[in-house]
Structure formats: structure tokens, C-alpha cells
Design a protein around this motif. Structure first.
Motif, PDB file in Angstrom:
ATOM      1  N   ILE A 277     -31.356  13.214 -36.812  1.00 55.45           N
ATOM      2  CA  ILE A 277     -32.685  13.363 -36.215  1.00 55.45           C
ATOM      3  C   ILE A 277     -33.711  12.506 -36.945  1.00 55.45           C
ATOM      4  O   ILE A 277     -34.459  11.730 -36.329  1.00 55.45           O
ATOM      5  N   MET A 278     -33.761  12.608 -38.259  1.00 49.58           N
ATOM      6  CA  MET A 278     -34.813  11.948 -39.029  1.00 49.58           C
ATOM      7  C   MET A 278     -34.584  10.460 -39.213  1.00 49.58           C
ATOM      8  O   MET A 278     -35.537   9.695 -39.376  1.00 49.58           O
ATOM      9  N   TRP A 279     -33.329  10.048 -39.210  1.00 49.12           N
ATOM     10  CA  TRP A 279     -33.034   8.637 -39.414  1.00 49.12           C
ATOM     11  C   TRP A 279     -32.746   7.909 -38.116  1.00 49.12           C
ATOM     12  O   TRP A 279     -32.204   6.804 -38.119  1.00 49.12           O
ATOM     13  N   ASP A 280     -33.098   8.526 -36.986  1.00 48.79           N
ATOM     14  CA  ASP A 280     -33.024   7.824 -35.710  1.00 48.79           C
ATOM     15  C   ASP A 280     -33.855   6.541 -35.814  1.00 48.79           C
ATOM     16  O   ASP A 280     -34.991   6.571 -36.301  1.00 48.79           O
ATOM     17  N   PRO A 281     -33.322   5.396 -35.383  1.00 47.90           N
ATOM     18  CA  PRO A 281     -34.044   4.129 -35.573  1.00 47.90           C
ATOM     19  C   PRO A 281     -35.464   4.131 -35.000  1.00 47.90           C
ATOM     20  O   PRO A 281     -36.380   3.564 -35.622  1.00 47.90           O
ATOM     21  N   GLU A 282     -35.671   4.758 -33.837  1.00 50.08           N
ATOM     22  CA  GLU A 282     -37.018   4.766 -33.266  1.00 50.08           C
ATOM     23  C   GLU A 282     -37.954   5.656 -34.072  1.00 50.08           C
ATOM     24  O   GLU A 282     -39.136   5.334 -34.247  1.00 50.08           O
ATOM     25  N   VAL A 283     -37.452   6.764 -34.581  1.00 50.30           N
ATOM     26  CA  VAL A 283     -38.264   7.637 -35.434  1.00 50.30           C
ATOM     27  C   VAL A 283     -38.700   6.885 -36.681  1.00 50.30           C
ATOM     28  O   VAL A 283     -39.869   6.922 -37.088  1.00 50.30           O
ATOM     29  N   VAL A 284     -37.765   6.154 -37.296  1.00 51.50           N
ATOM     30  CA  VAL A 284     -38.085   5.394 -38.502  1.00 51.50           C
ATOM     31  C   VAL A 284     -39.058   4.270 -38.181  1.00 51.50           C
ATOM     32  O   VAL A 284     -40.044   4.052 -38.893  1.00 51.50           O
ATOM     33  N   GLU A 285     -38.803   3.551 -37.080  1.00 54.97           N
ATOM     34  CA  GLU A 285     -39.673   2.424 -36.723  1.00 54.97           C
ATOM     35  C   GLU A 285     -41.101   2.880 -36.443  1.00 54.97           C
ATOM     36  O   GLU A 285     -42.074   2.215 -36.836  1.00 54.97           O
ATOM     37  N   GLN A 286     -41.244   4.028 -35.765  1.00 48.77           N
ATOM     38  CA  GLN A 286     -42.570   4.544 -35.443  1.00 48.77           C
ATOM     39  C   GLN A 286     -43.208   5.282 -36.614  1.00 48.77           C
ATOM     40  O   GLN A 286     -44.319   5.774 -36.510  1.00 48.77           O
ATOM     41  N   LYS A 287     -42.473   5.344 -37.741  1.00 47.62           N
ATOM     42  CA  LYS A 287     -42.964   6.029 -38.947  1.00 47.62           C
ATOM     43  C   LYS A 287     -43.334   7.483 -38.655  1.00 47.62           C
ATOM     44  O   LYS A 287     -44.334   7.997 -39.148  1.00 47.62           O
ATOM     45  N   GLN A 288     -42.514   8.130 -37.828  1.00 52.65           N
ATOM     46  CA  GLN A 288     -42.721   9.540 -37.549  1.00 52.65           C
ATOM     47  C   GLN A 288     -42.244  10.410 -38.700  1.00 52.65           C
ATOM     48  O   GLN A 288     -42.526  11.607 -38.742  1.00 52.65           O
ATOM     49  N   VAL A 289     -41.524   9.808 -39.628  1.00 50.89           N
ATOM     50  CA  VAL A 289     -41.234  10.449 -40.909  1.00 50.89           C
ATOM     51  C   VAL A 289     -41.528   9.423 -41.991  1.00 50.89           C
ATOM     52  O   VAL A 289     -41.427   8.213 -41.767  1.00 50.89           O
ATOM     53  N   THR A 290     -41.926   9.907 -43.161  1.00 49.91           N
ATOM     54  CA  THR A 290     -42.099   9.046 -44.325  1.00 49.91           C
ATOM     55  C   THR A 290     -40.861   9.178 -45.179  1.00 49.91           C
ATOM     56  O   THR A 290     -40.536  10.269 -45.655  1.00 49.91           O
ATOM     57  N   LEU A 291     -40.160   8.076 -45.368  1.00 49.17           N
ATOM     58  CA  LEU A 291     -38.902   8.113 -46.096  1.00 49.17           C
ATOM     59  C   LEU A 291     -39.152   7.929 -47.585  1.00 49.17           C
ATOM     60  O   LEU A 291     -39.875   7.023 -48.002  1.00 49.17           O
ATOM     61  N   LEU A 292     -38.548   8.810 -48.398  1.00 46.49           N
ATOM     62  CA  LEU A 292     -38.610   8.645 -49.844  1.00 46.49           C
ATOM     63  C   LEU A 292     -37.598   7.620 -50.327  1.00 46.49           C
ATOM     64  O   LEU A 292     -37.710   7.113 -51.438  1.00 46.49           O
ATOM     65  N   ALA A 293     -36.599   7.321 -49.492  1.00 48.36           N
ATOM     66  CA  ALA A 293     -35.577   6.321 -49.790  1.00 48.36           C
ATOM     67  C   ALA A 293     -35.060   5.799 -48.458  1.00 48.36           C
ATOM     68  O   ALA A 293     -35.211   6.454 -47.426  1.00 48.36           O
ATOM     69  N   PRO A 294     -34.475   4.609 -48.435  1.00 49.05           N
ATOM     70  CA  PRO A 294     -33.920   4.097 -47.179  1.00 49.05           C
ATOM     71  C   PRO A 294     -32.867   5.057 -46.628  1.00 49.05           C
ATOM     72  O   PRO A 294     -32.214   5.777 -47.397  1.00 49.05           O
ATOM     73  N   PRO A 295     -32.687   5.073 -45.296  1.00 46.94           N
ATOM     74  CA  PRO A 295     -31.644   5.932 -44.719  1.00 46.94           C
ATOM     75  C   PRO A 295     -30.305   5.671 -45.382  1.00 46.94           C
ATOM     76  O   PRO A 295     -29.940   4.526 -45.666  1.00 46.94           O
ATOM     77  N   GLY A 296     -29.589   6.751 -45.661  1.00 42.93           N
ATOM     78  CA  GLY A 296     -28.305   6.627 -46.342  1.00 42.93           C
ATOM     79  C   GLY A 296     -27.246   7.462 -45.664  1.00 42.93           C
ATOM     80  O   GLY A 296     -27.275   7.675 -44.455  1.00 42.93           O
ATOM     81  N   GLY A 297     -26.325   7.971 -46.445  1.00 43.93           N
ATOM     82  CA  GLY A 297     -25.224   8.739 -45.903  1.00 43.93           C
ATOM     83  C   GLY A 297     -25.433  10.234 -46.055  1.00 43.93           C
ATOM     84  O   GLY A 297     -26.532  10.713 -46.349  1.00 43.93           O
ATOM     85  N   LEU A 298     -24.347  10.960 -45.882  1.00 45.22           N
ATOM     86  CA  LEU A 298     -24.420  12.422 -45.893  1.00 45.22           C
ATOM     87  C   LEU A 298     -24.849  12.965 -47.264  1.00 45.22           C
ATOM     88  O   LEU A 298     -25.542  13.977 -47.340  1.00 45.22           O
ATOM     89  N   ASP A 299     -24.452  12.292 -48.340  1.00 46.99           N
ATOM     90  CA  ASP A 299     -24.836  12.772 -49.671  1.00 46.99           C
ATOM     91  C   ASP A 299     -26.348  12.780 -49.831  1.00 46.99           C
ATOM     92  O   ASP A 299     -26.929  13.735 -50.366  1.00 46.99           O
ATOM     93  N   LEU A 300     -27.008  11.719 -49.382  1.00 48.18           N
ATOM     94  CA  LEU A 300     -28.473  11.671 -49.463  1.00 48.18           C
ATOM     95  C   LEU A 300     -29.087  12.710 -48.536  1.00 48.18           C
ATOM     96  O   LEU A 300     -30.068  13.364 -48.901  1.00 48.18           O
ATOM     97  N   ALA A 301     -28.510  12.867 -47.347  1.00 49.42           N
ATOM     98  CA  ALA A 301     -29.028  13.873 -46.416  1.00 49.42           C
ATOM     99  C   ALA A 301     -28.909  15.271 -47.020  1.00 49.42           C
ATOM    100  O   ALA A 301     -29.815  16.100 -46.878  1.00 49.42           O
ATOM    101  N   LEU A 302     -27.813  15.554 -47.712  1.00 48.18           N
ATOM    102  CA  LEU A 302     -27.631  16.850 -48.355  1.00 48.18           C
ATOM    103  C   LEU A 302     -28.645  17.042 -49.475  1.00 48.18           C
ATOM    104  O   LEU A 302     -29.226  18.123 -49.632  1.00 48.18           O
ATOM    105  N   LYS A 303     -28.888  16.002 -50.238  1.00 47.06           N
ATOM    106  CA  LYS A 303     -29.901  16.074 -51.294  1.00 47.06           C
ATOM    107  C   LYS A 303     -31.264  16.402 -50.701  1.00 47.06           C
ATOM    108  O   LYS A 303     -32.002  17.261 -51.209  1.00 47.06           O
ATOM    109  N   ASN A 304     -31.619  15.714 -49.598  1.00 48.47           N
ATOM    110  CA  ASN A 304     -32.913  15.964 -48.953  1.00 48.47           C
ATOM    111  C   ASN A 304     -33.004  17.398 -48.429  1.00 48.47           C
ATOM    112  O   ASN A 304     -34.050  18.050 -48.540  1.00 48.47           O
TER     113      ASN A 304
END
Length: 211
Positions: free
Chosen positions: A63-90
Motif C-alpha cells: 500500500i505505502m510503496w505503491d509507485p503512484e503513492v510515492v510519486e505523489q508524496k502521499q507518504v513521507t519515506l524515512l528510507a527508499p522502498p525496500g523489502g519485507l525486512d524494512l516493512a517489518l521494521k516500519n
């Protein structure tokens, strides 16, 4: 928008489920046994808002790393989109905010399907921030169906009823017209232009006070 969570129209048929002794806790049994998850539910006509669980990480990542969501800056990313390990940390950081503050961000579950379709709630990091930040993001497949407005309305009702917070903000990109519409639907009003504390980019600060 600032929190790792975007910002659609339904009057939220709100039922807040509260434990009279305060937030209970239960230990996460999957993926990270060190994280204790508070139990806190908010129910609307179509949605269940619940504190995230580690098992939600994959769905929230999509949901959060959907390309359009990221492009429209609908979320502020603390780090570039990554894998499941980063998602679990978040996800675990979202849980810890509940432990620290007594409020935070919920996973948004669609009652009709049982699927996690978004995230909504309050971002208040342990760093300089302009206020308790309400954010929301809904899976692209559910856009335009009023889910974000329904979830955000329920979140506001909950925070007024269950915390001492008396002012809520939302940081929204100047060109994020979808989020601006939702903010105004839930009663927020433009306060001033500002700067996103994380990436330094221009944003608009919308606010609402305790009724």
C-alpha cells in the motif's frame, strides 16, 4: 503528507471499543516476539481499525510503496522502498508508538473481505514535529470509495474521546489534491505553508482542534 500513512465520503458509524482499564497488551506471536501489541479497536460501518501486527507488514508495504503513492508524496519515506525486512521494521515502529504515546496508527481492515486495505492514524515521532499528525493511505484498488474519509473521521473521533490531544495537524503536499479534499471533508482547514521536517520539501499544514 508527512506520516508513513494518505489521506474519501461516508459518515463514520463509529463504535469505539475501549477497555475500561486502559489499553491491554498481547505479545506478538509472529516474526518479532519482542514487540508487545496494545489492543485497541475502532469500528465503522465498513472498516475495522486495529493496531498493526507484524503479519500486516507485507500488505502495508504494497500500500505505502505503491509507485503512484510515492510519486505523489502521499507518504513521507524515512528510507527508499525496500523489502519485507524494512516493512517489518516500519510496522514494529508503528506498534512502538502506541506503547510510547498511547495513540498511533491503525491498520485499516475492510470488514467485507477481512483484508488490510490501508493505514490511518497519528504520527508523533520523538523528534521535532509541528504537532500530532493525522495521516491516511488506502490501497489504490479502493480509491474513490470513501474509505479514507471514513477511516480518518473515525480516527479523529477516537483521539478526542480517548486522549488529551487538543489539536491535530496533517502535512499535505501542495499538489496532493486528493488528500486536500479529504482533509477538508473531515473538518481540517488550511493553516499555513510549511516544510516537511524529514525531506525539506514544501507542504501545506491543515489543522483541526478539539470540538
Amino acid at each position: 503528507m508527512s506520516s508513513p500513512v494518505s489521506r474519501d465520503s461516508t459518515s463514520a458509524d463509529l463504535q469505539v471499543r475501549r477497555d475500561t482499564a486502559g489499553l491491554k497488551a498481547r505479545t506478538a506471536t509472529r516474526q518479532d516476539k519482542s514487540v508487545v501489541i496494545p489492543t485497541n479497536f475502532v469500528e465503522t460501518s465498513r472498516l475495522l481499525l486495529r493496531v498493526p501486527e507484524p503479519a500486516d507488514a507485507g500488505a502495508l508495504m504494497d500500500i505505502m510503496w505503491d509507485p503512484e503513492v510515492v510519486e505523489q508524496k502521499q507518504v513521507t519515506l524515512l528510507a527508499p522502498p525496500g523489502g519485507l525486512d524494512l516493512a517489518l521494521k516500519n510496522t514494529n515502529e508503528m506498534i512502538r508508538q502506541w506503547q510510547l504515546r498511547g495513540y498511533g496508527q491503525w491498520s485499516v481492515v475492510e470488514k467485507a473481505t477481512g483484508q488490510v486495505i490501508g493505514c490511518v492514524g497519528f504520527y508523533h515521532p520523538q523528534r521535532e514535529w509541528p504537532g500530532v499528525d493525522l495521516g491516511w493511505v488506502i490501497h489504490r484498488s479502493r480509491w474513490g470509495q470513501g474509505f479514507a474519509t471514513e477511516a480518518a473521521t473515525a480516527a479523529l473521533e477516537w483521539v478526542w474521546a480517548n486522549t488529551q490531544v487538543d489539536r491535530v495537524i496533517s502535512l499535505i503536499g501542495p499538489n496532493d489534491h486528493r488528500s486536500i479534499r479529504i482533509a477538508t471533508k473531515i473538518g481540517e482547514r488550511f493553516e499555513r505553508a510549511g516544510v516537511d521536517p524529514i525531506n525539506g520539501e514544501a507542504c501545506h499544514i491543515y489543522t483541526i482542534g478539539r470540538p
